[in-house]
Design a protein around this motif. Sequence first.
Motif, mmCIF file in Angstrom:
data_model
loop_
_atom_site.group_PDB
_atom_site.id
_atom_site.type_symbol
_atom_site.label_atom_id
_atom_site.label_comp_id
_atom_site.label_asym_id
_atom_site.label_seq_id
_atom_site.Cartn_x
_atom_site.Cartn_y
_atom_site.Cartn_z
ATOM 1 N N GLN A 239 -29.194 -64.220 -63.551
ATOM 2 C CA GLN A 239 -28.064 -63.708 -63.340
ATOM 3 C C GLN A 239 -26.616 -64.296 -62.523
ATOM 4 O O GLN A 239 -25.780 -63.561 -62.717
ATOM 5 N N TYR A 240 -27.517 -64.843 -61.856
ATOM 6 C CA TYR A 240 -27.036 -65.312 -60.673
ATOM 7 C C TYR A 240 -25.432 -66.826 -60.708
ATOM 8 O O TYR A 240 -25.001 -67.127 -60.063
ATOM 9 N N ASN A 241 -25.927 -67.422 -62.377
ATOM 10 C CA ASN A 241 -24.922 -68.711 -63.023
ATOM 11 C C ASN A 241 -24.794 -69.784 -61.797
ATOM 12 O O ASN A 241 -24.054 -69.857 -60.966
ATOM 13 N N LEU A 242 -26.084 -70.128 -62.082
ATOM 14 C CA LEU A 242 -25.813 -71.704 -60.687
ATOM 15 C C LEU A 242 -24.450 -72.336 -61.421
ATOM 16 O O LEU A 242 -24.744 -72.882 -62.141
ATOM 17 N N ASP A 243 -24.306 -73.246 -60.000
ATOM 18 C CA ASP A 243 -23.401 -74.198 -60.270
ATOM 19 C C ASP A 243 -23.877 -75.768 -60.556
ATOM 20 O O ASP A 243 -24.289 -75.805 -60.120
ATOM 21 N N ASP A 244 -23.542 -76.063 -61.544
ATOM 22 C CA ASP A 244 -24.166 -77.530 -61.984
ATOM 23 C C ASP A 244 -23.943 -78.537 -60.993
ATOM 24 O O ASP A 244 -24.302 -79.604 -60.709
ATOM 25 N N ASN A 245 -22.810 -78.372 -60.261
ATOM 26 C CA ASN A 245 -22.586 -78.956 -58.941
ATOM 27 C C ASN A 245 -23.413 -80.260 -57.969
ATOM 28 O O ASN A 245 -23.144 -81.013 -58.061
ATOM 29 N N PHE A 246 -24.106 -78.968 -58.503
ATOM 30 C CA PHE A 246 -24.880 -78.317 -56.618
ATOM 31 C C PHE A 246 -26.120 -80.453 -57.239
ATOM 32 O O PHE A 246 -26.503 -81.189 -56.607
ATOM 33 N N LYS A 247 -26.220 -80.525 -58.598
ATOM 34 C CA LYS A 247 -26.730 -81.747 -58.883
ATOM 35 C C LYS A 247 -26.362 -83.346 -58.094
ATOM 36 O O LYS A 247 -26.494 -84.468 -58.206
ATOM 37 N N LYS A 248 -24.596 -83.055 -57.914
ATOM 38 C CA LYS A 248 -23.997 -84.047 -57.831
ATOM 39 C C LYS A 248 -24.300 -84.020 -56.270
ATOM 40 O O LYS A 248 -23.820 -85.476 -55.586
ATOM 41 N N LEU A 249 -24.537 -83.433 -55.314
ATOM 42 C CA LEU A 249 -25.081 -83.153 -53.951
ATOM 43 C C LEU A 249 -25.795 -84.930 -53.820
ATOM 44 O O LEU A 249 -26.315 -84.912 -53.963
ATOM 45 N N LYS A 250 -25.168 -85.353 -52.676
ATOM 46 C CA LYS A 250 -26.422 -86.177 -51.924
ATOM 47 C C LYS A 250 -26.525 -85.588 -50.586
ATOM 48 O O LYS A 250 -26.964 -84.543 -50.112
ATOM 49 N N THR A 251 -27.963 -86.368 -50.425
ATOM 50 C CA THR A 251 -29.210 -85.893 -48.659
ATOM 51 C C THR A 251 -27.939 -85.646 -47.869
ATOM 52 O O THR A 251 -26.942 -86.709 -46.834
ATOM 53 N N GLY A 252 -28.187 -84.343 -47.246
ATOM 54 C CA GLY A 252 -27.639 -84.410 -46.556
ATOM 55 C C GLY A 252 -26.776 -83.011 -46.739
ATOM 56 O O GLY A 252 -25.479 -82.309 -45.551
ATOM 57 N N GLU A 253 -25.748 -83.395 -47.485
ATOM 58 C CA GLU A 253 -24.149 -82.172 -47.936
ATOM 59 C C GLU A 253 -24.664 -81.056 -48.758
ATOM 60 O O GLU A 253 -26.254 -80.801 -49.272
ATOM 61 N N HIS A 254 -23.449 -80.223 -48.498
ATOM 62 C CA HIS A 254 -23.853 -79.506 -49.091
ATOM 63 C C HIS A 254 -22.434 -78.394 -49.449
ATOM 64 O O HIS A 254 -21.699 -78.374 -48.952
ATOM 65 N N PHE A 255 -22.670 -77.230 -50.211
ATOM 66 C CA PHE A 255 -21.422 -76.437 -50.694
ATOM 67 C C PHE A 255 -22.086 -75.377 -51.127
ATOM 68 O O PHE A 255 -23.201 -74.866 -50.801
ATOM 69 N N TYR A 256 -20.638 -74.617 -51.049
ATOM 70 C CA TYR A 256 -21.276 -72.615 -51.583
ATOM 71 C C TYR A 256 -20.277 -72.739 -51.683
ATOM 72 O O TYR A 256 -19.395 -72.625 -52.107
ATOM 73 N N SER A 257 -20.473 -71.515 -52.986
ATOM 74 C CA SER A 257 -19.343 -70.372 -53.690
ATOM 75 C C SER A 257 -19.538 -69.158 -53.565
ATOM 76 O O SER A 257 -20.945 -68.530 -53.154
ATOM 77 N N ILE A 258 -18.281 -68.265 -53.742
ATOM 78 C CA ILE A 258 -18.664 -66.835 -53.854
ATOM 79 C C ILE A 258 -17.935 -66.672 -55.436
ATOM 80 O O ILE A 258 -17.705 -66.373 -55.236
ATOM 81 N N LYS A 259 -19.716 -65.445 -55.870
ATOM 82 C CA LYS A 259 -19.774 -64.894 -57.275
ATOM 83 C C LYS A 259 -19.779 -63.128 -56.750
ATOM 84 O O LYS A 259 -20.325 -62.765 -56.157
ATOM 85 N N LYS A 260 -19.467 -62.673 -57.844
ATOM 86 C CA LYS A 260 -19.534 -61.730 -58.080
ATOM 87 C C LYS A 260 -20.445 -60.918 -58.880
ATOM 88 O O LYS A 260 -20.112 -61.045 -60.180
ATOM 89 N N VAL A 261 -21.556 -60.025 -59.151
ATOM 90 C CA VAL A 261 -22.638 -60.589 -59.283
ATOM 91 C C VAL A 261 -23.320 -58.354 -59.715
ATOM 92 O O VAL A 261 -23.812 -57.682 -58.682
ATOM 93 N N GLU A 262 -22.924 -57.607 -61.279
ATOM 94 C CA GLU A 262 -23.001 -56.603 -61.331
ATOM 95 C C GLU A 262 -22.056 -55.900 -59.906
ATOM 96 O O GLU A 262 -23.153 -54.957 -59.039
ATOM 97 N N GLY A 263 -21.281 -55.999 -59.180
ATOM 98 C CA GLY A 263 -20.181 -55.037 -59.062
ATOM 99 C C GLY A 263 -20.341 -55.675 -57.150
ATOM 100 O O GLY A 263 -19.707 -55.221 -56.062
ATOM 101 N N LYS A 264 -21.209 -56.623 -57.296
ATOM 102 C CA LYS A 264 -21.627 -56.900 -55.780
ATOM 103 C C LYS A 264 -21.251 -58.126 -55.620
ATOM 104 O O LYS A 264 -21.267 -59.182 -56.581
ATOM 105 N N ASP A 265 -20.300 -58.821 -54.204
ATOM 106 C CA ASP A 265 -20.520 -60.113 -53.401
ATOM 107 C C ASP A 265 -21.467 -60.700 -52.890
ATOM 108 O O ASP A 265 -22.006 -60.221 -52.375
ATOM 109 N N TYR A 266 -21.739 -62.356 -53.746
ATOM 110 C CA TYR A 266 -22.487 -63.038 -53.308
ATOM 111 C C TYR A 266 -22.395 -64.427 -52.844
ATOM 112 O O TYR A 266 -21.401 -65.013 -53.597
#
Length: 586
Positions: A239-266
């Motif tokens: 239900q959280y619908n992960l972002d496939d862009n994480f597969k492009k990450l290299k060691t030590g890299e990170h990113f985040y996104s904000i999504k709404k699931v069932e009326g709540k922000d995550y």
Amino acid sequence: MWKKLIEKFKDLKIGTKIIVCYLIIAVISMSISTLIYQKINARIMTEKVSEMALQTLQTIDANLNLLIYTVNNESKILLSNQGIQEVLASGSEKFNYNNQMKVNRYLTEFIQSNMFISSVYIFDNYGNKFYVDKRTFQVFSIYDVMRSKWYDKLVEAKGGYIIKLTGKELYNKPNERYVSMMRIINDLDTQKPIGTMIINIPEDAIINSFKDIMKDGEAVIQLKDGNYNDIIHSNDLDQYNLDDNFKKLKTGEHFYSIKKVEGKDYITSYLRNSLNWTIVSIVPYQELSKQSNIYKVVLLAMFLFNGILSLSGLIFTSSSITRPIHKLIKSMKGVEKGTFIKVNIATGNDEIGELKNVYNTMIQKIENLIEEIVKEQKIKRKAELDVLQSQIKPHFLYNSFDAISSLALDNRSQEVYQIIKALGNFYRTSLNNGKEVITVEEEVQTVRNYLTIMQIRYDNLFTVDMDIDERVSKYKILKLVLQPLVENSIYHGIKPTGKKGRIFIGAYSKEAYIELIVSDDGIGMDEEKLKSLTKGGTPGIGLRGTIERLNIFYNGKSKFKIDSRLDAGTTVVIYIPIEEVEDYEQ
């Protein structure tokens, strides 16, 4: 330019200063408030989200690294076990029951002391398997290990560990996940391979390593290996619908996104760690739903800030006016108590500045008058000191010549020679080129010369003990302080008893004072005479003159104490302050 503006501002009238200060502070306050209000809405949420996401990922990664580090250290203890080393090094194709039991005993002890390890499997080079499993025994052989895709990396590690997800590939159980630490076991002496070790870490042990991060059970943590297979995850992750862009990450890299699931922000955060795992953290961010409340708090804070800043400005302006006036009043009150202090404050050419200048001019004139009076008093005090000193010298000279006359009448020429020589040394020190100050050491030597004269004159009527602290020998004091006291001990203490007596002379350092002691065991004095003596009613020149000279020379800072009992002797103690001696000859 700023200096010129400041100088012009100082020259303004008080009323104008207040208006200018208030306008400047109000403009600055409103400008800062407007700027903060514009920037805070755009940045606060982005900064908070970025900070929380990164901290969550770093904490999970640190906990995983700690778990792997701990398992690695424990595995080193196991592979270096002497018993296991001997069994693996002496292995053969034949099954050896004793070896099997021996290794299993070591493994049982090992796994019982490590709650985060579920099973350990060890193979020798001949395929013999030694194992202990807390859960379900896994049916696989060394040949299954050698056929796996990661076996070449295991061999290349040369005893180092690799970590893989082995449920599907090694154990042929697609629905079960096993995180395995594997390493080749080398002979400790030859460093040649003698076996293979597999340590399995259960899913719950990994979850427990970052259990505290899950807030009230709402946080979702997922781990994916290098092939993006799940190591652990929740059942409802889809239900959280992960972002496939994480597969492009290299060691030590990170990113985040904000999504709404069932009326709540995550906040969904991704981090590729040093194990080539991807850590996914999904955390509810309830603060986003409180955005309107944040704005209200910010607005209230801005109003408070403006109010405090304006109030501070008025207080500062008022203080800049009243502070110099208060200082002037305080200084004027000090004049009543005899304290004359100039007012040292920064002012311009306004009314307060003129008042300060007039007051300081008056104080300067008063100080000049006082300085002239002090100089006159010093001259007068010096004259008084010279008079007392001139009285002491003839007094001592008279007594000395009296002693010499007595010796000459008795035809004691050798002793006359000695007493005249001692008298010469005494006056050489006491004259001291006209200076009134000598060292304690020189004062003690003067007394020694005097005692030589007196012991010859009175045929060793007394004995002398001295205790001079070397620390005070180089201190300078007024000359001829000890000699009059010693003279009193002889003439008024020991001589009236008609028997042989004892004199003690001491010099010590007592905090900020030099302590001089002259004591005798002579006739002493009664309480009434002692009381009269301490109040200044002493006759004669010796003790009275010494006390007066010290009071004049040291501006009343010297002290003295007299202790005496009838037929038990007298002790005189003088305290001279240790300080730089004023040059009275100037």
